[in-house]
Design an enzyme around this catalytic site. Structure first.
Site, PDB file in Angstrom:
ATOM      1  NE  ARG A   1       8.686   5.373  15.458  1.00 47.56           N
ATOM      2  CZ  ARG A   1       8.808   5.620  14.162  1.00 47.56           C
ATOM      3  NH1 ARG A   1       9.039   6.869  13.634  1.00 47.56           N
ATOM      4  NH2 ARG A   1       8.976   4.538  13.437  1.00 47.56           N
ATOM      5  CG  ASP A   2      11.215  15.155  18.826  1.00 50.02           C
ATOM      6  OD1 ASP A   2      12.434  15.808  18.594  1.00 50.02           O
ATOM      7  OD2 ASP A   2      10.318  15.274  19.954  1.00 50.02           O
ATOM      8  CB  ILE A   3       9.535  12.481  23.654  1.00 48.94           C
ATOM      9  CG1 ILE A   3       8.724  11.729  24.654  1.00 48.94           C
ATOM     10  CG2 ILE A   3       9.804  14.125  23.953  1.00 48.94           C
ATOM     11  CD1 ILE A   3       9.311  11.584  26.100  1.00 48.94           C
TER      12      ILE A   3
ATOM     13  CB  VAL B   1      18.468  18.319  23.785  1.00 50.28           C
ATOM     14  CG1 VAL B   1      19.243  17.343  24.324  1.00 50.28           C
ATOM     15  CG2 VAL B   1      17.107  18.303  24.164  1.00 50.28           C
TER      16      VAL B   1
ATOM     17  CG  HIS C   1      19.020  16.946  18.364  1.00 52.01           C
ATOM     18  ND1 HIS C   1      19.677  17.779  19.394  1.00 52.01           N
ATOM     19  CD2 HIS C   1      17.953  17.654  18.033  1.00 52.01           C
ATOM     20  CE1 HIS C   1      19.031  18.967  19.840  1.00 52.01           C
ATOM     21  NE2 HIS C   1      17.948  18.747  19.029  1.00 52.01           N
TER      22      HIS C   1
ATOM     23  CG  HIS D   1      15.010  18.116  14.692  1.00 54.15           C
ATOM     24  ND1 HIS D   1      13.993  18.007  15.717  1.00 54.15           N
ATOM     25  CD2 HIS D   1      16.101  18.895  15.219  1.00 54.15           C
ATOM     26  CE1 HIS D   1      14.273  18.810  17.061  1.00 54.15           C
ATOM     27  NE2 HIS D   1      15.461  19.283  16.550  1.00 54.15           N
TER      28      HIS D   1
HETATM   29  P1  AMP Z   1      15.770  21.041  19.677  1.00 56.69           P
HETATM   30  O1  AMP Z   1      14.788  21.909  20.244  1.00 56.69           O
HETATM   31  O2  AMP Z   1      16.384  21.295  18.266  1.00 56.69           O
HETATM   32  O3  AMP Z   1      16.962  21.093  20.805  1.00 56.69           O
HETATM   33  O4  AMP Z   1      15.393  19.567  19.544  1.00 56.69           O
HETATM   34  C1  AMP Z   1      15.299  18.865  20.924  1.00 56.69           C
HETATM   35  C2  AMP Z   1      14.148  17.659  20.807  1.00 56.69           C
HETATM   36  O5  AMP Z   1      14.311  16.700  21.629  1.00 56.69           O
HETATM   37  C3  AMP Z   1      12.719  18.186  20.774  1.00 56.69           C
HETATM   38  O6  AMP Z   1      12.011  18.024  19.480  1.00 56.69           O
HETATM   39  C4  AMP Z   1      12.187  17.260  21.977  1.00 56.69           C
HETATM   40  O7  AMP Z   1      10.926  17.074  21.741  1.00 56.69           O
HETATM   41  C5  AMP Z   1      13.061  16.015  21.898  1.00 56.69           C
HETATM   42  N1  AMP Z   1      13.263  15.227  23.135  1.00 56.69           N
HETATM   43  C6  AMP Z   1      13.551  15.909  24.471  1.00 56.69           C
HETATM   44  N2  AMP Z   1      13.647  14.699  25.201  1.00 56.69           N
HETATM   45  C7  AMP Z   1      13.146  13.751  24.709  1.00 56.69           C
HETATM   46  C8  AMP Z   1      13.279  12.460  24.894  1.00 56.69           C
HETATM   47  N3  AMP Z   1      13.452  12.040  26.195  1.00 56.69           N
HETATM   48  N4  AMP Z   1      13.030  11.443  24.098  1.00 56.69           N
HETATM   49  C9  AMP Z   1      12.859  11.794  22.646  1.00 56.69           C
HETATM   50  N5  AMP Z   1      12.825  12.968  22.395  1.00 56.69           N
HETATM   51  C10 AMP Z   1      12.951  14.193  23.249  1.00 56.69           C
END
Ligand code: AMP
Length: 114
Positions: free
Chosen positions: A29-31, A96, A100, A102
């Site tokens: 799950r996205d944080i 990140v 990934h 979404h």
């Molecule tokens: P992006 O902006 O497409 O690179 O998405 C990165 C996603 O990673 C964002 O939606 C963040 O909320 C999510 N994220 C960052 N750190 C964590 C974490 N430790 N656990 C879960 N999701 C995370």
């Protein structure tokens, strides 16, 4: 590539709510969820961006998408609908640098994105 926080999640060094795992893929799950369901499907192998994918990764990317669609069906939101997004680099909003997918669901999502 330099490591990201997702490598730590894969190694269970930091907690995450993991919803799916196989030999090559992890989903959690996205944080900072942007919808009632917001899950990230990632390859365990760190690939920084879409631009770093090669022909050899076609199967992996296909399996990433299929894992997401299976999850959508199993969770019961496939028919209502959902959105799959992979952001790439600065203008795509990537934060990140470990690819990934979404998966967002559970509410009407707006289009076009801002
Ligand atoms: P992006 O902006 O497409 O690179 O998405 C990165 C996603 O990673 C964002 O939606 C963040 O909320 C999510 N994220 C960052 N750190 C964590 C974490 N430790 N656990 C879960 N999701 C995370």
């Amino acid at each position: 590539m330099s490591e990201t926080i997702f490598s730590k999640i894969i190694r269970r060094e930091i907690p995450a709510e993991i919803v799916y795992e196989d030999d090559d893929i992890l989903a959690f799950r996205d944080i900072n969820g942007q919808a009632p369901t917001h899950v990230l499907f990632i390859p365990k192998r760190p690939i920084a961006t879409l631009n770093d994918l090669g022909e050899d990764d076609a199967n992996l990317v296909g399996r990433l998408v299929l894992a997401a669609t299976r999850y959508a069906k199993a969770q019961g939101f496939a028919e209502d609908g959902y959105r799959c997004v992979i952001n790439c680099n600065r203008d795509g909003g990537q934060s990140v640098y470990h690819i990934h997918l979404h998966v967002l669901a559970g509410r009407q999502l707006s289009w076009p994105p801002g």
